[in-house]
Scaffold this active site. Sequence first.
Site, PDB file in Angstrom:
ATOM      1  N   SER A 122       0.838  -1.196   0.000  1.00  0.00           N
ATOM      2  CA  SER A 122       0.000   0.000   0.000  1.00  0.00           C
ATOM      3  C   SER A 122       0.870   1.242   0.000  1.00  0.00           C
ATOM      4  O   SER A 122       1.710   1.423  -0.863  1.00  0.00           O
ATOM      5  CB  SER A 122      -0.961  -0.049   1.184  1.00  0.00           C
ATOM      6  OG  SER A 122      -1.880   1.013   1.132  1.00  0.00           O
ATOM      7  N   ASP A 259      -2.857   6.653  -3.743  1.00  0.00           N
ATOM      8  CA  ASP A 259      -1.781   6.005  -3.002  1.00  0.00           C
ATOM      9  C   ASP A 259      -1.177   4.875  -3.822  1.00  0.00           C
ATOM     10  O   ASP A 259      -1.571   4.630  -4.964  1.00  0.00           O
ATOM     11  CB  ASP A 259      -2.273   5.528  -1.634  1.00  0.00           C
ATOM     12  CG  ASP A 259      -3.206   4.338  -1.705  1.00  0.00           C
ATOM     13  OD1 ASP A 259      -3.865   4.153  -2.755  1.00  0.00           O
ATOM     14  OD2 ASP A 259      -3.314   3.593  -0.711  1.00  0.00           O
ATOM     15  N   ASP A 261      -1.289   1.663  -3.998  1.00  0.00           N
ATOM     16  CA  ASP A 261      -2.051   0.566  -4.597  1.00  0.00           C
ATOM     17  C   ASP A 261      -3.443   0.998  -5.045  1.00  0.00           C
ATOM     18  O   ASP A 261      -4.286   0.160  -5.362  1.00  0.00           O
ATOM     19  CB  ASP A 261      -2.132  -0.638  -3.656  1.00  0.00           C
ATOM     20  CG  ASP A 261      -2.920  -0.362  -2.386  1.00  0.00           C
ATOM     21  OD1 ASP A 261      -2.982   0.805  -1.966  1.00  0.00           O
ATOM     22  OD2 ASP A 261      -3.476  -1.315  -1.801  1.00  0.00           O
ATOM     23  N   ASP A 263      -6.190   2.323  -3.704  1.00  0.00           N
ATOM     24  CA  ASP A 263      -7.480   2.172  -3.025  1.00  0.00           C
ATOM     25  C   ASP A 263      -7.873   3.427  -2.243  1.00  0.00           C
ATOM     26  O   ASP A 263      -8.929   3.464  -1.624  1.00  0.00           O
ATOM     27  CB  ASP A 263      -7.523   0.928  -2.132  1.00  0.00           C
ATOM     28  CG  ASP A 263      -6.402   0.866  -1.106  1.00  0.00           C
ATOM     29  OD1 ASP A 263      -5.712   1.888  -0.904  1.00  0.00           O
ATOM     30  OD2 ASP A 263      -6.213  -0.211  -0.506  1.00  0.00           O
ATOM     31  N   GLU A 344     -13.287   6.977   5.635  1.00  0.00           N
ATOM     32  CA  GLU A 344     -12.160   6.866   6.545  1.00  0.00           C
ATOM     33  C   GLU A 344     -11.225   8.044   6.313  1.00  0.00           C
ATOM     34  O   GLU A 344     -10.974   8.429   5.160  1.00  0.00           O
ATOM     35  CB  GLU A 344     -11.430   5.538   6.292  1.00  0.00           C
ATOM     36  CG  GLU A 344     -10.508   5.130   7.414  1.00  0.00           C
ATOM     37  CD  GLU A 344      -9.905   3.745   7.182  1.00  0.00           C
ATOM     38  OE1 GLU A 344      -9.266   3.237   8.106  1.00  0.00           O
ATOM     39  OE2 GLU A 344     -10.069   3.181   6.086  1.00  0.00           O
ATOM     40  N   SER A 346      -8.163   8.319   6.314  1.00  0.00           N
ATOM     41  CA  SER A 346      -6.995   7.993   5.492  1.00  0.00           C
ATOM     42  C   SER A 346      -7.289   8.128   4.000  1.00  0.00           C
ATOM     43  O   SER A 346      -6.361   8.122   3.185  1.00  0.00           O
ATOM     44  CB  SER A 346      -6.536   6.570   5.786  1.00  0.00           C
ATOM     45  OG  SER A 346      -7.537   5.651   5.416  1.00  0.00           O
ATOM     46  N   HIS A 348      -9.646   5.981   2.465  1.00  0.00           N
ATOM     47  CA  HIS A 348     -10.399   4.792   2.041  1.00  0.00           C
ATOM     48  C   HIS A 348     -11.888   5.146   2.104  1.00  0.00           C
ATOM     49  O   HIS A 348     -12.403   5.490   3.173  1.00  0.00           O
ATOM     50  CB  HIS A 348     -10.162   3.615   2.996  1.00  0.00           C
ATOM     51  CG  HIS A 348      -8.822   2.970   2.877  1.00  0.00           C
ATOM     52  ND1 HIS A 348      -8.526   2.028   1.915  1.00  0.00           N
ATOM     53  CD2 HIS A 348      -7.692   3.112   3.625  1.00  0.00           C
ATOM     54  CE1 HIS A 348      -7.283   1.617   2.073  1.00  0.00           C
ATOM     55  NE2 HIS A 348      -6.748   2.265   3.099  1.00  0.00           N
TER      56      HIS A 348
END
Length: 499
Positions: A122, A259, A261, A263, A344, A346, A348
């Site tokens: 990630s 990011d 990967d 997601d 979220e 972050s 997500h």
Amino acid sequence: MFPVPKPVLTPNTYAYESEPMVKPTGFREYDARWLFQKEINLMGVQALGLGLGTLMHEMGVRPEIATGHDFRGYSSSIKYALVSGLMAAGIKVHDIGLALSPMAYFAQFALDVPAVAMVTASHNDNGWTGVKMGVNRPLTFGPDEMTRLKDIVLGAKFDMRGGGAYHFVENFPEVYIKDLTDRPKLSRKLKVVVACGNGTAGAFAPRVIAALGAEVIPLDCELDHSFPKYNPNPEDMAMLHAMRDAVLEHKADLALGFDGDGDRCGVVDNTGEEIFADKMGVLLARDLAKLHPGATFVVDVKSTGLFATDPELIKLGVKADYWKTGHSYMKRRVNETGALVGFEKSGHYFFNTPIGRGYDDGLVSAIAVLDMLDRNPAKSLAELREGLPKTWSSPTMSPHCADEAKYGIVDAVVKHYQDLAAKGAPVTGQKIRDLVTVNGVRVTCEDGSWGLVRASSNKPELVVVVESPVSEARMREMFAEVDGVLRTHPEVGEYNQKI
């Protein structure tokens, strides 16, 4: 028989090349992360594949799995070691090649495969590797599955039945991109900076955004696994500042950052203002609640209190459900509650039907932001942001703390604030209004200012976030308060970034 993994082996030795090494702390709450060659070797990854295949049989899952890998110099070799272990356990592997994590989740649906194992670290720095896993789409593993997997792997309790198979799925990215872009184009002309930090999303995100009808300004979209400028993490200020500078230089309508990967998605508005992902979530919730009145939104405990206090959301009758941080926890909660979206801090975001399939996909999130702007053609993103009630929020700040120590320290911090609340003792001179201990501790004062301390689920770090609806000074007071408690524990190190 396959050898029992060792927690430590010395590189460049006979033992390192002939025995599996798997450090136990790499089994996290909802995925797996290790420093490659220091905490896991290729035979250790093979053991992980054997363990995952064994767990699939144990759970009665059809023995087929989709897999892919992110763009790091070692990810492909790690994936093939994982694949060899899966095949030795009798699993048929569908390999989609270089991919984003959400592309692997999508493959479960598109290929009608029950399980997924995506090789990615990630947003972690180079040197890290890991696997995101699940056997019940769209969910990924939680603590129960990870604990059982750890027990199988470290005890070498493998079901080595053989009979596995390998199938490489050609041109799968085209299937994924078509699924995202087979829709009406945007009616509003938008100039969009697409920032990928030289990570995997650079191969896909510019194409998707352009196919929607936006003018794309690519920023660090060339794949380079050395990450020469900054780590591809839209929570890190280095990436957000690069996005800001590009927006101002090109007079763009916004920047979208992805990011490593793919997601997660970060956003910078047309004035160059970084909109933290939780505030962006409030804007999206306002927009979507008009289409879906009374919707439930799941929100992680790191996120702004505006989900519960924003007058617009209250007027639209939405429900805010604050829950544990972590993509697996959030995904599961969204699925169980039937929430429209999970947000979220972050970045997500978990869009449920009819918008998404319940898993986190940075490109689905980006499309939701563009659709919001399309539905509000008279307003810039900055004007929409300025319509939110003012709060002062920190970025996510992470002091270093060893995996072996972090959970005990968080338990001590939780107890500290529980004891204060039981005594009616003040925090920053105010009574405690609320304590949320579902994931670490979030302590809220009478004026709505709050601070959070929790353990990172995927790195040797703690996580600290503070916010105040009153002033920047109150936000800084809350940071000084929680940091003061952490400084009583000498195991807590320096922060990756601070206010």
